[in-house]
Design an enzyme around this catalytic site. Sequence first.
Site, PDB file in Angstrom:
ATOM      1  N   GLY A 159       0.968  -1.073   0.232  1.00 33.79           N
ATOM      2  CA  GLY A 159       0.123   0.045   0.009  1.00 33.79           C
ATOM      3  C   GLY A 159       0.904   1.328  -0.209  1.00 33.79           C
ATOM      4  N   LEU A 160       1.078   1.842  -1.006  1.00 39.76           N
ATOM      5  CA  LEU A 160       1.857   2.930  -1.296  1.00 39.76           C
ATOM      6  C   LEU A 160       1.104   4.261  -1.816  1.00 39.76           C
ATOM      7  CD1 LEU A 160       4.580   4.676  -1.270  1.00 39.76           C
ATOM      8  CD2 LEU A 160       5.388   3.525  -3.384  1.00 39.76           C
ATOM      9  N   ALA A 162      -1.807  10.888  -4.674  1.00 40.52           N
ATOM     10  CA  ALA A 162      -0.400  10.694  -4.442  1.00 40.52           C
ATOM     11  C   ALA A 162       0.193   9.311  -5.242  1.00 40.52           C
ATOM     12  CB  ALA A 162       0.010  10.409  -3.166  1.00 40.52           C
ATOM     13  N   GLY A 163       0.233   9.517  -6.750  1.00 42.66           N
ATOM     14  CA  GLY A 163       0.527   8.246  -7.415  1.00 42.66           C
ATOM     15  C   GLY A 163       1.968   8.234  -7.760  1.00 42.66           C
ATOM     16  N   TRP A 174      -5.467   1.544  -5.709  1.00 44.01           N
ATOM     17  CA  TRP A 174      -4.934   0.660  -6.558  1.00 44.01           C
ATOM     18  C   TRP A 174      -4.044  -0.301  -5.799  1.00 44.01           C
ATOM     19  CZ3 TRP A 174      -7.688   2.579 -10.374  1.00 44.01           C
ATOM     20  CH2 TRP A 174      -7.908   3.907 -10.373  1.00 44.01           C
ATOM     21  N   GLY A 194     -10.108  -9.998 -37.467  1.00 44.46           N
ATOM     22  CA  GLY A 194     -11.383  -9.973 -36.965  1.00 44.46           C
ATOM     23  C   GLY A 194     -11.275 -10.908 -35.632  1.00 44.46           C
ATOM     24  N   GLU A 221       3.703   0.203 -10.889  1.00 45.23           N
ATOM     25  CA  GLU A 221       4.960   0.259 -10.053  1.00 45.23           C
ATOM     26  C   GLU A 221       5.761   1.286 -10.818  1.00 45.23           C
ATOM     27  OE1 GLU A 221       7.042  -3.045  -8.829  1.00 45.23           O
ATOM     28  OE2 GLU A 221       5.441  -4.491  -8.557  1.00 45.23           O
TER      29      GLU A 221
END
Length: 385
Positions: free
Chosen positions: A128-129, A134-135, A160, A346, A369
Amino acid sequence: MNRDFDLFRTSEDHEEMREALREIARERIAPHAAAVDREKRFPQEAYDALRAADFHAPHVDEQYGGVGADALATCIVIEEVARACASSSLIPAVNKLGSMPVILAGSDELKQTYLPRLASGEAMFSYGLSEREAGSDTASMSCRARRDGDDWVLTGQKSWISNAGVSEFYTVLAVTDPDGARGRNISAFVVEKSDEGFTVGEPERKLGIKGSPTCELHFDACRIPGDRMIGAEGEGLKIALRTLDHTRVTIGAQAVGIAQGALDYAIDYVKERRQFGKAIAEFQAIQFMLADMAMAVETARQMVYVAASKSERHDADLPFFGAAAKCYASDVAMQVTTDAVQLLGGAGYVEDHPVERMMRDAKITQIYEGTNQIQRLVMGRTLVS
C-alpha cells in the site's frame, strides 16, 4: 554505471523449473484464464496449483520455510505464469512486492512473524503506497500514522492495491511526522486484514488483469502495535523505493510472459489460417511482423534477466536496470499484443481468442509500479548524476 553485460546465465535448475512451470501453466492455469477474466474473479485454481508446487511466493528464503528462489528464478516463475494468465502471475509478483520491505528492512521478529506464513501459503502479502492524489508523487501522501503510547494509529486511504481483500497482510506507508522534511517523514508498517479500523473497498472495474482484485484500503483510527513498523521511523519512503528497484524487474518479467503468450498464439494461428489458397504464415509481410515481434520479446527477456541478476546482487546500478527492464518490456508487451490482434484480424478482436485479453492485460504493465514516464525519469537522472 557498470556496463558489463556478461551478468547472467540461466542454470540447469532454472530451465528445469521453467519446464515444470510451463506444464503447470498449460494444464492448471491456462484452462481457467478466460473464465477468470470474464467473471472478474480471483484465480483460485492458479493459487492452488502454485501453492502446491511452492511457486506462490518463491522468493522467500529457506530459513522462513520458503524455497529461496533467486531473483532470476522468481522472474522465470512470473514470466511462465503470465504466458498463460496475467492475473495469475500477480500472485507471486504481488507476494514479493508486499513482503520485500520486510525482507529488506524488517526486524528479525517481523520476518519470523510474517514470512513463514507467506511461504506456507497461509497468507498473501500486498503493498500500500499509492493514493488517489499521490501516485507518481508518492511523497505527497496524506495517510497519517499517529503515535499513541507504544502503538500507532493509522488514518487515511490507499488506492490501486493489487490483490486487496485476498491478502491477509499489507505493507502500508504513512506520514508519521507531518512537520518533518518531505520524503523523510514517512514510515512503513505491516497491517493485518483483521485489524480493527481497517477495511477494503469495492473492486475497481478495470480494462485488464480482472482476476486480480484492485481495491482501496481504508484506515479509520486503525491501531497498529509499534513492533509492526518496518525499519526505523522516517525511513519508509526510502524502503518503498528500494523495494520498487527490485520488484520493477518482476513486472518486466510479467510483460515478457504476456508478450510471449501472444506471440505463441499468433504463430499457431497464422500457420492454420488460409487466404488466397495458402496459409497466411507463408506471406512475407506476416513473417516480417513475426520476426519483429520475436526480436523485441527476446531483447526484453534479456534485459529482464540482466536486471534480475543485478537485483540478486543488490548492484548499485540496479535502479537504472530495473527501470529499463520494466519500461522496455512493458512497451514491448503492448506492441506485441497489439500486433497479435492484428495478425488474427477480426478473430483477434473477439473473446474467442486470448490475444484481446492479453492486449488488455499488457496495458497495465506500462502503468503500475511507476508509469513508464517515471521509469524514463529514473533512468535519465541516473545517467546524468
